[in-house]
Design a protein around this motif. Structure first.
Motif, PDB file in Angstrom:
ATOM      1  N   PRO A  67       0.802  -1.221   0.000  1.00 54.82           N
ATOM      2  CA  PRO A  67       0.000   0.000   0.000  1.00 54.82           C
ATOM      3  C   PRO A  67       0.838   1.275   0.000  1.00 54.82           C
ATOM      4  O   PRO A  67       0.359   2.330  -0.411  1.00 54.82           O
ATOM      5  CB  PRO A  67      -0.836  -0.101   1.276  1.00 54.82           C
ATOM      6  N   ASP A  68       2.083   1.186   0.421  1.00 51.27           N
ATOM      7  CA  ASP A  68       2.960   2.360   0.393  1.00 51.27           C
ATOM      8  C   ASP A  68       3.179   2.878  -1.031  1.00 51.27           C
ATOM      9  O   ASP A  68       3.652   4.004  -1.221  1.00 51.27           O
ATOM     10  CB  ASP A  68       4.317   2.039   1.021  1.00 51.27           C
ATOM     11  N   ASN A  69       2.848   2.065  -2.028  1.00 47.53           N
ATOM     12  CA  ASN A  69       2.979   2.504  -3.420  1.00 47.53           C
ATOM     13  C   ASN A  69       1.905   3.515  -3.819  1.00 47.53           C
ATOM     14  O   ASN A  69       2.091   4.263  -4.778  1.00 47.53           O
ATOM     15  CB  ASN A  69       2.912   1.313  -4.379  1.00 47.53           C
ATOM     16  N   VAL A  70       0.779   3.531  -3.130  1.00 47.13           N
ATOM     17  CA  VAL A  70      -0.322   4.425  -3.514  1.00 47.13           C
ATOM     18  C   VAL A  70       0.103   5.894  -3.535  1.00 47.13           C
ATOM     19  O   VAL A  70      -0.104   6.580  -4.545  1.00 47.13           O
ATOM     20  CB  VAL A  70      -1.567   4.192  -2.629  1.00 47.13           C
ATOM     21  N   PRO A  71       0.727   6.432  -2.481  1.00 53.30           N
ATOM     22  CA  PRO A  71       1.135   7.836  -2.561  1.00 53.30           C
ATOM     23  C   PRO A  71       2.192   8.083  -3.637  1.00 53.30           C
ATOM     24  O   PRO A  71       2.237   9.160  -4.231  1.00 53.30           O
ATOM     25  CB  PRO A  71       1.685   8.163  -1.172  1.00 53.30           C
ATOM     26  N   LEU A  72       3.029   7.087  -3.907  1.00 54.12           N
ATOM     27  CA  LEU A  72       4.030   7.236  -4.967  1.00 54.12           C
ATOM     28  C   LEU A  72       3.359   7.370  -6.328  1.00 54.12           C
ATOM     29  O   LEU A  72       3.729   8.218  -7.148  1.00 54.12           O
ATOM     30  CB  LEU A  72       4.993   6.043  -4.968  1.00 54.12           C
ATOM     31  N   LEU A  73       2.357   6.522  -6.575  1.00 51.44           N
ATOM     32  CA  LEU A  73       1.617   6.600  -7.835  1.00 51.44           C
ATOM     33  C   LEU A  73       0.832   7.903  -7.936  1.00 51.44           C
ATOM     34  O   LEU A  73       0.829   8.567  -8.969  1.00 51.44           O
ATOM     35  CB  LEU A  73       0.649   5.414  -7.956  1.00 51.44           C
ATOM     36  N   THR A  74       0.173   8.254  -6.854  1.00 51.71           N
ATOM     37  CA  THR A  74      -0.640   9.474  -6.845  1.00 51.71           C
ATOM     38  C   THR A  74       0.222  10.702  -7.121  1.00 51.71           C
ATOM     39  O   THR A  74      -0.209  11.622  -7.822  1.00 51.71           O
ATOM     40  CB  THR A  74      -1.357   9.615  -5.485  1.00 51.71           C
ATOM     41  N   ALA A  75       1.441  10.710  -6.624  1.00 49.69           N
ATOM     42  CA  ALA A  75       2.332  11.850  -6.835  1.00 49.69           C
ATOM     43  C   ALA A  75       2.802  11.957  -8.284  1.00 49.69           C
ATOM     44  O   ALA A  75       3.053  13.047  -8.779  1.00 49.69           O
ATOM     45  CB  ALA A  75       3.547  11.742  -5.915  1.00 49.69           C
ATOM     46  N   ARG A  76       2.887  10.845  -8.990  1.00 44.50           N
ATOM     47  CA  ARG A  76       3.403  10.847 -10.355  1.00 44.50           C
ATOM     48  C   ARG A  76       2.315  10.924 -11.415  1.00 44.50           C
ATOM     49  O   ARG A  76       2.589  11.305 -12.554  1.00 44.50           O
ATOM     50  CB  ARG A  76       4.273   9.623 -10.602  1.00 44.50           C
ATOM     51  N   LEU A  77       1.110  10.521 -11.078  1.00 45.19           N
ATOM     52  CA  LEU A  77      -0.005  10.540 -12.039  1.00 45.19           C
ATOM     53  C   LEU A  77      -0.811  11.825 -11.876  1.00 45.19           C
ATOM     54  O   LEU A  77      -1.316  12.101 -10.791  1.00 45.19           O
ATOM     55  CB  LEU A  77      -0.935   9.351 -11.797  1.00 45.19           C
ATOM     56  N   PRO A  78      -0.953  12.588 -12.955  1.00 44.86           N
ATOM     57  CA  PRO A  78      -1.809  13.772 -12.849  1.00 44.86           C
ATOM     58  C   PRO A  78      -3.286  13.345 -12.797  1.00 44.86           C
ATOM     59  O   PRO A  78      -3.632  12.252 -13.240  1.00 44.86           O
ATOM     60  CB  PRO A  78      -1.506  14.548 -14.127  1.00 44.86           C
ATOM     61  N   HIS A  79      -4.125  14.181 -12.239  1.00 44.74           N
ATOM     62  CA  HIS A  79      -5.583  13.935 -12.228  1.00 44.74           C
ATOM     63  C   HIS A  79      -5.918  12.599 -11.567  1.00 44.74           C
ATOM     64  O   HIS A  79      -6.629  11.779 -12.130  1.00 44.74           O
ATOM     65  CB  HIS A  79      -6.168  13.967 -13.638  1.00 44.74           C
ATOM     66  N   THR A  80      -5.383  12.388 -10.374  1.00 48.27           N
ATOM     67  CA  THR A  80      -5.547  11.096  -9.705  1.00 48.27           C
ATOM     68  C   THR A  80      -6.274  11.232  -8.379  1.00 48.27           C
ATOM     69  O   THR A  80      -6.066  12.178  -7.637  1.00 48.27           O
ATOM     70  CB  THR A  80      -4.162  10.461  -9.438  1.00 48.27           C
ATOM     71  N   ARG A  81      -7.135  10.254  -8.127  1.00 45.64           N
ATOM     72  CA  ARG A  81      -7.737  10.071  -6.809  1.00 45.64           C
ATOM     73  C   ARG A  81      -7.413   8.653  -6.386  1.00 45.64           C
ATOM     74  O   ARG A  81      -7.227   7.774  -7.224  1.00 45.64           O
ATOM     75  CB  ARG A  81      -9.252  10.245  -6.870  1.00 45.64           C
ATOM     76  N   SER A  82      -7.370   8.419  -5.083  1.00 46.97           N
ATOM     77  CA  SER A  82      -7.086   7.069  -4.608  1.00 46.97           C
ATOM     78  C   SER A  82      -7.994   6.732  -3.431  1.00 46.97           C
ATOM     79  O   SER A  82      -8.525   7.612  -2.759  1.00 46.97           O
ATOM     80  CB  SER A  82      -5.616   6.936  -4.203  1.00 46.97           C
ATOM     81  N   HIS A  83      -8.146   5.426  -3.223  1.00 47.46           N
ATOM     82  CA  HIS A  83      -8.933   4.937  -2.092  1.00 47.46           C
ATOM     83  C   HIS A  83      -8.300   3.636  -1.606  1.00 47.46           C
ATOM     84  O   HIS A  83      -8.018   2.739  -2.399  1.00 47.46           O
ATOM     85  CB  HIS A  83     -10.388   4.680  -2.505  1.00 47.46           C
ATOM     86  N   LEU A  84      -8.059   3.542  -0.308  1.00 43.44           N
ATOM     87  CA  LEU A  84      -7.590   2.314   0.315  1.00 43.44           C
ATOM     88  C   LEU A  84      -8.779   1.595   0.944  1.00 43.44           C
ATOM     89  O   LEU A  84      -9.552   2.203   1.686  1.00 43.44           O
ATOM     90  CB  LEU A  84      -6.572   2.611   1.414  1.00 43.44           C
ATOM     91  N   PHE A  85      -8.911   0.320   0.650  1.00 43.58           N
ATOM     92  CA  PHE A  85      -9.974  -0.490   1.232  1.00 43.58           C
ATOM     93  C   PHE A  85      -9.436  -1.189   2.481  1.00 43.58           C
ATOM     94  O   PHE A  85      -8.521  -2.018   2.387  1.00 43.58           O
ATOM     95  CB  PHE A  85     -10.463  -1.548   0.230  1.00 43.58           C
ATOM     96  N   PRO A  86      -9.974  -0.863   3.655  1.00 47.82           N
ATOM     97  CA  PRO A  86      -9.520  -1.497   4.883  1.00 47.82           C
ATOM     98  C   PRO A  86      -9.770  -3.006   4.841  1.00 47.82           C
ATOM     99  O   PRO A  86     -10.846  -3.465   4.459  1.00 47.82           O
ATOM    100  CB  PRO A  86     -10.367  -0.848   5.973  1.00 47.82           C
ATOM    101  N   GLY A  87      -8.746  -3.768   5.198  1.00 40.95           N
ATOM    102  CA  GLY A  87      -8.872  -5.229   5.273  1.00 40.95           C
ATOM    103  C   GLY A  87      -8.754  -5.941   3.941  1.00 40.95           C
ATOM    104  O   GLY A  87      -8.755  -7.167   3.909  1.00 40.95           O
ATOM    105  N   ALA A  88      -8.630  -5.222   2.843  1.00 37.74           N
ATOM    106  CA  ALA A  88      -8.577  -5.859   1.517  1.00 37.74           C
ATOM    107  C   ALA A  88      -7.143  -6.189   1.155  1.00 37.74           C
ATOM    108  O   ALA A  88      -6.206  -5.478   1.489  1.00 37.74           O
ATOM    109  CB  ALA A  88      -9.188  -4.945   0.465  1.00 37.74           C
ATOM    110  N   ARG A  89      -7.008  -7.308   0.432  1.00 40.09           N
ATOM    111  CA  ARG A  89      -5.694  -7.734  -0.042  1.00 40.09           C
ATOM    112  C   ARG A  89      -5.618  -7.543  -1.556  1.00 40.09           C
ATOM    113  O   ARG A  89      -6.442  -6.859  -2.136  1.00 40.09           O
ATOM    114  CB  ARG A  89      -5.469  -9.184   0.356  1.00 40.09           C
ATOM    115  N   HIS A  90      -4.645  -8.147  -2.182  1.00 40.49           N
ATOM    116  CA  HIS A  90      -4.456  -8.032  -3.622  1.00 40.49           C
ATOM    117  C   HIS A  90      -5.577  -8.763  -4.351  1.00 40.49           C
ATOM    118  O   HIS A  90      -5.971  -9.841  -3.968  1.00 40.49           O
ATOM    119  CB  HIS A  90      -3.103  -8.618  -4.024  1.00 40.49           C
ATOM    120  N   ALA A  91      -6.074  -8.164  -5.424  1.00 39.71           N
ATOM    121  CA  ALA A  91      -7.112  -8.760  -6.268  1.00 39.71           C
ATOM    122  C   ALA A  91      -8.417  -8.913  -5.513  1.00 39.71           C
ATOM    123  O   ALA A  91      -9.241  -9.695  -5.811  1.00 39.71           O
ATOM    124  CB  ALA A  91      -6.651 -10.099  -6.870  1.00 39.71           C
TER     125      ALA A  91
END
Length: 91
Positions: A67-91
């Protein structure tokens, strides 16, 4: 009105485990190829060129892609929103 997330019923009916790497019918060599391609993929330099609005959805318990990748992606992608799902894993 229920406060449960809309996917709660589906998760209850489909408790897993879930495959996270490829199709269950993939032969071993294809699964290894997928893993190698995933490990070597690096699109950091291309991300600022994405012009489409982007929504990043990520599980906070993802062990395959931290999940630490989310802020990295958000910082590099213009026009981005993000949401973390509590308790969710990959896929």
């Amino acid at each position: 009105m229920s406060t449960a997330p809309p996917w709660a019923d589906w998760r209850q009916e489909h408790p897993g485990p879930y495959r996270t790497l490829g199709d269950p019918g993939m032969p071993p060599h294809a699964r290894r190829g997928h893993l190698v391609a995933s490990n070597e993929h690096d699109a950091r330099e291309a991300l600022p060129g994405v012009s489409a609005p982007t929504l990043i959805l990520h599980g906070d318990q993802d062990r395959l892609t931290p999940p630490d990748n989310v802020p990295l992606l958000t910082a590099r992608l213009p026009h981005t929103r993000s949401h973390l799902f509590p308790g969710a894993r990959h896929a």
